[in-house]
Design a protein around this motif. Structure first.
Motif: not given
Ligand code: ADP
Length: 291
Positions: A225, A240-241, A252, A276
């Motif tokens: 990202f 984000l997606y 997170l 990432s």
């Molecule tokens: P979730 O996966 O349920 O959406 P998280 O809190 O685990 O929630 O992650 C938040 C956001 O961070 C995700 O929706 C994604 O957009 C981004 N993200 C987290 N880990 C990664 C990764 N390893 N690679 C790319 N984007 C990531």
């Protein structure tokens, strides 16, 4: 040296904060013969500090209330959700034989909505449980054991995806093994989810020591990202997606909460399509006398 802050009562009865600092002058035999020093008016600064302290206490109270609200609502909302679920199923059973395409479609929407809400509430409950847990005295956690526990939970998915995961021996740190395993599990399941469909997924876990403790890195070669989002994604429900990938945006935030309670922090470095790396810190097990 002498250094005290004291409240002095002025002639009009009001109080004023003063700071006095002084150094002794000693005779040849070491006895103090004289003090040299200054006294300054620190009243404004003390008042500002007190205000800040009050504001902080207020903020903490509001935060606690919000957390309490999140806990109670995520808990209590499960019940009406269960009702919706049960009565939709009963309704469908009643309608059996008269089901047309529209009814099936609507029931499908309801069930999808219910499932999504269930996931959200479960994650929110898990997040707010962390607040309610009493902090235990410093424990020593073997990060290798935490990682292996997470790998074993995720092993069906790891095999399905065909991910290659590499790591060397990880250190022991201060913290709870179960909670740190949850951190690994959330980071690894994200790496598995946000993988690049055209490449074999590679995940590397590494540890290095710095002045304040250990820095653990979890690197993937997934979709990544833009770096400008790197802080936002640790917020509750921040994603984000949105539609392309399932999820609640709580994973997170849970990691952040666990690590911050543990005296550590977490951050991310990424670039779109270049993978990432999530880093987190944990105090070494040898600090504060733990072994
Ligand atoms: P979730 O996966 O349920 O959406 P998280 O809190 O685990 O929630 O992650 C938040 C956001 O961070 C995700 O929706 C994604 O957009 C981004 N993200 C987290 N880990 C990664 C990764 N390893 N690679 C790319 N984007 C990531």
């Amino acid at each position: 040296p002498y250094d005290v802050e004291q409240r002095i009562r002025l002639a009009d009865g009001s109080f004023c904060w003063m700071r006095s600092r002084a150094r002794p002058r000693r005779s040849e035999t070491g006895e103090i013969v004289r003090w040299y020093g200054t006294t300054e008016d620190v009243h404004e600064r003390r008042l500002a500090e007190e205000k800040l302290h009050e504001a902080n206490a207020e903020l903490r109270a509001t935060n606690r209330e919000l957390e309490e609200f999140a806990y109670v609502s995520s808990h209590d909302l499960q019940e009406p959700l269960r009702m919706i679920n049960i009565y939709t199923q009963m309704l469908m059973r009643k309608l059996e034989g008269n089901l047309d395409r529209d009814i099936l479609r609507y029931s499908d929407f309801i069930q999808k909505g219910v499932r999504r809400m269930e996931n959200l509430l479960q994650d929110l409950l898990c997040f707010s449980r962390l607040i309610h847990q009493e902090s235990r005295p410093a424990e020593v956690a073997d990060l290798s054991a935490s990682l292996e526990q997470a790998l074993s939970t995720l092993s069906p998915l790891i095999q399905e995806v065909g991910a290659m995961i590499t790591y060397n021996g990880l250190p022991t740190v201060q913290g709870q093994e179960g909670q740190l395993s949850q951190v690994f599990q959330n980071l690894l399941s994200n790496a598995l989810k946000y993988r690049n469909p055209n490449e074999q997924l590679q995940i590397g876990i590494s540890a290095r020591r710095d002045a304040s403790g250990w820095v653990i890195g979890v690197r993937d070669n997934g979709i990544g990202f833009e770096q400008k989002h790197a802080e936002r994604i640790f917020g509750l429900f921040k994603r984000l997606y949105r539609d392309e990938y399932p999820g609640t945006g709580v994973g997170l935030a849970i990691c952040k909460r666990i690590l911050e309670r543990n005296g550590g922090r977490i951050w991310a470095e990424s670039e779109p399509n270049r993978g990432s790396t999530f880093y987190f810190t944990a105090p070494g097990a040898d600090i504060h006398g733990a072994n």
